[in-house]
Design an enzyme around this catalytic site. Structure first.
Site, mmCIF file in Angstrom:
data_model
loop_
_atom_site.group_PDB
_atom_site.id
_atom_site.type_symbol
_atom_site.label_atom_id
_atom_site.label_comp_id
_atom_site.label_asym_id
_atom_site.label_seq_id
_atom_site.Cartn_x
_atom_site.Cartn_y
_atom_site.Cartn_z
ATOM 1 N N LYS A 66 22.399 -47.169 53.918
ATOM 2 C CA LYS A 66 21.434 -46.688 52.624
ATOM 3 C C LYS A 66 20.769 -47.819 52.084
ATOM 4 C CE LYS A 66 23.921 -42.450 52.018
ATOM 5 N NZ LYS A 66 24.415 -41.275 50.756
ATOM 6 N N ASN A 87 18.293 -42.292 51.063
ATOM 7 C CA ASN A 87 18.969 -41.629 51.731
ATOM 8 C C ASN A 87 18.231 -40.927 52.606
ATOM 9 O OD1 ASN A 87 18.330 -39.658 49.641
ATOM 10 N ND2 ASN A 87 19.900 -38.316 50.526
ATOM 11 N N ASP A 102 20.403 -38.232 46.943
ATOM 12 C CA ASP A 102 21.844 -38.241 46.625
ATOM 13 C C ASP A 102 22.185 -37.916 45.153
ATOM 14 O OD1 ASP A 102 22.787 -38.438 48.991
ATOM 15 O OD2 ASP A 102 22.876 -40.526 48.970
ATOM 16 N N ALA A 127 31.257 -48.319 44.934
ATOM 17 C CA ALA A 127 30.013 -48.963 44.292
ATOM 18 C C ALA A 127 29.052 -49.276 45.247
ATOM 19 C CB ALA A 127 30.196 -50.110 43.571
ATOM 20 N N TYR A 220 32.423 -34.757 52.411
ATOM 21 C CA TYR A 220 32.089 -33.586 52.769
ATOM 22 C C TYR A 220 32.529 -33.302 54.261
ATOM 23 C CZ TYR A 220 27.345 -34.410 54.883
ATOM 24 O OH TYR A 220 26.436 -34.982 55.744
#
Length: 286
Positions: A66, A87, A102, A127, A220
């Site tokens: 990212k 993202n 995000d 972070a 997730y």
């Protein structure tokens, strides 16, 4: 564009493709898996060029690319520039434009899943790109104070300093130890890879959790992480990573296709996908 962490096949492609069909579109979601391709994260620029050459409308980018992808882009949206992580990349004519869905995905999922969670004092563990997006969302939602912690102390300090410049001094700082910060906090947001399918385990000692904390998870895959199981066993209010995943995906799909997805419908579909993958056919998307 997805890093492997040994994901269950098909969930993100199926989520995007099915919602596209609901919108009357025929879309194909192609996975660029670093582990399967046998290339390092540093090859993100070459993969981005390949995706563009293949005629894709854009790509999603996930851990650990990212931030690595940014030097390969022509332009950043204001949110992506502020957060310092991307993202979603859209191929716009001859330009590649980086976005960050995000942060809005976390915001929308948090508001729906923990609508009255106290934001006086929050601890953010992690972070990186996802953590930066969650921090942006929390402070936008009105978090009064935010302690940022990471195994890389320099990264935590850098993120905290950047956030303090944007949101004002006194609201955010690099944490002074997880035990100390959690003892004074009302909520915990977990934004590290620990708990993913390829990185099992707990990101912190269970002894630091207490029932008064609310706990929000970024991971997730799986939805039911060891951290959430431990927190629920103590009676904590929890939020799994499903709502963030759905809301960020809906925003990305809108950028790719120019149509307005239905997050509630996508959340129901995610529940179906997870249920089909879960032994016994049960799952929970909170």
């Amino acid at each position: 564009m997805r890093r492997a962490d040994r994901p269950r096949p098909g969930r993100p492609p199926a989520l995007h493709e099915r919602e596209a069909r609901e919108l009357g579109l025929e879309c194909t979601y192609t996975r660029f898996d670093l582990d399967v391709l046998g290339v390092p994260a540093g090859a993100v620029g070459e993969l981005l060029a390949q995706a563009r050459a293949e005629g894709l409308a854009g790509v999603n980018v996930t851990h650990p690319c990212k931030q690595l992808v940014i030097p390969h882009l022509d332009e950043l949206s204001p949110d992506a520039a502020a957060i310092g992580a991307v993202n979603t990349v859209v191929f716009d004519g001859q330009r590649t434009v980086g976005h960050n869905t995000d942060w809005s995905g976390f915001r929308d999922g948090f508001v729906a899943g923990l609508p009255d969670a106290p934001l006086r004092r929050v601890v953010l563990l992690g972070a990186g790109g996802a953590g930066a997006a969650a921090a942006h969302a929390l402070l936008t939602l009105g978090a009064e104070s935010l302690a940022v912690l990471d195994t890389d102390t320099t990264r935590a300090v850098r993120l905290a300093d950047d956030l303090a410049m944007r949101f004002g001094p006194g609201r955010v700082w690099a944490g002074r130890g997880l035990e100390r910060e959690l003892s004074e906090a009302g909520g915990l947001v977990h934004a590290t890879p620990v708990g993913m399918a390829g990185h099992p385990g707990l990101p912190l000692p269970m002894s630091l959790l207490r029932k008064e904390l609310w706990v929000a998870e970024i991971v997730y895959r799986p939805l039911e992480t060891a951290l959430l199981r431990a927190a629920r066993a103590l009676g904590c209010r929890t939020l799994d990573g499903g709502p963030m995943a759905v809301h960020q995906a809906a925003a990305a799909l809108k950028l790719f296709c120019g149509r307005e997805p239905d997050p509630a419908r996508m959340l129901r579909h995610l529940t179906e996908l997870v249920s089909a993958e879960t032994p016994g056919g049960t799952s929970r998307v909170a």
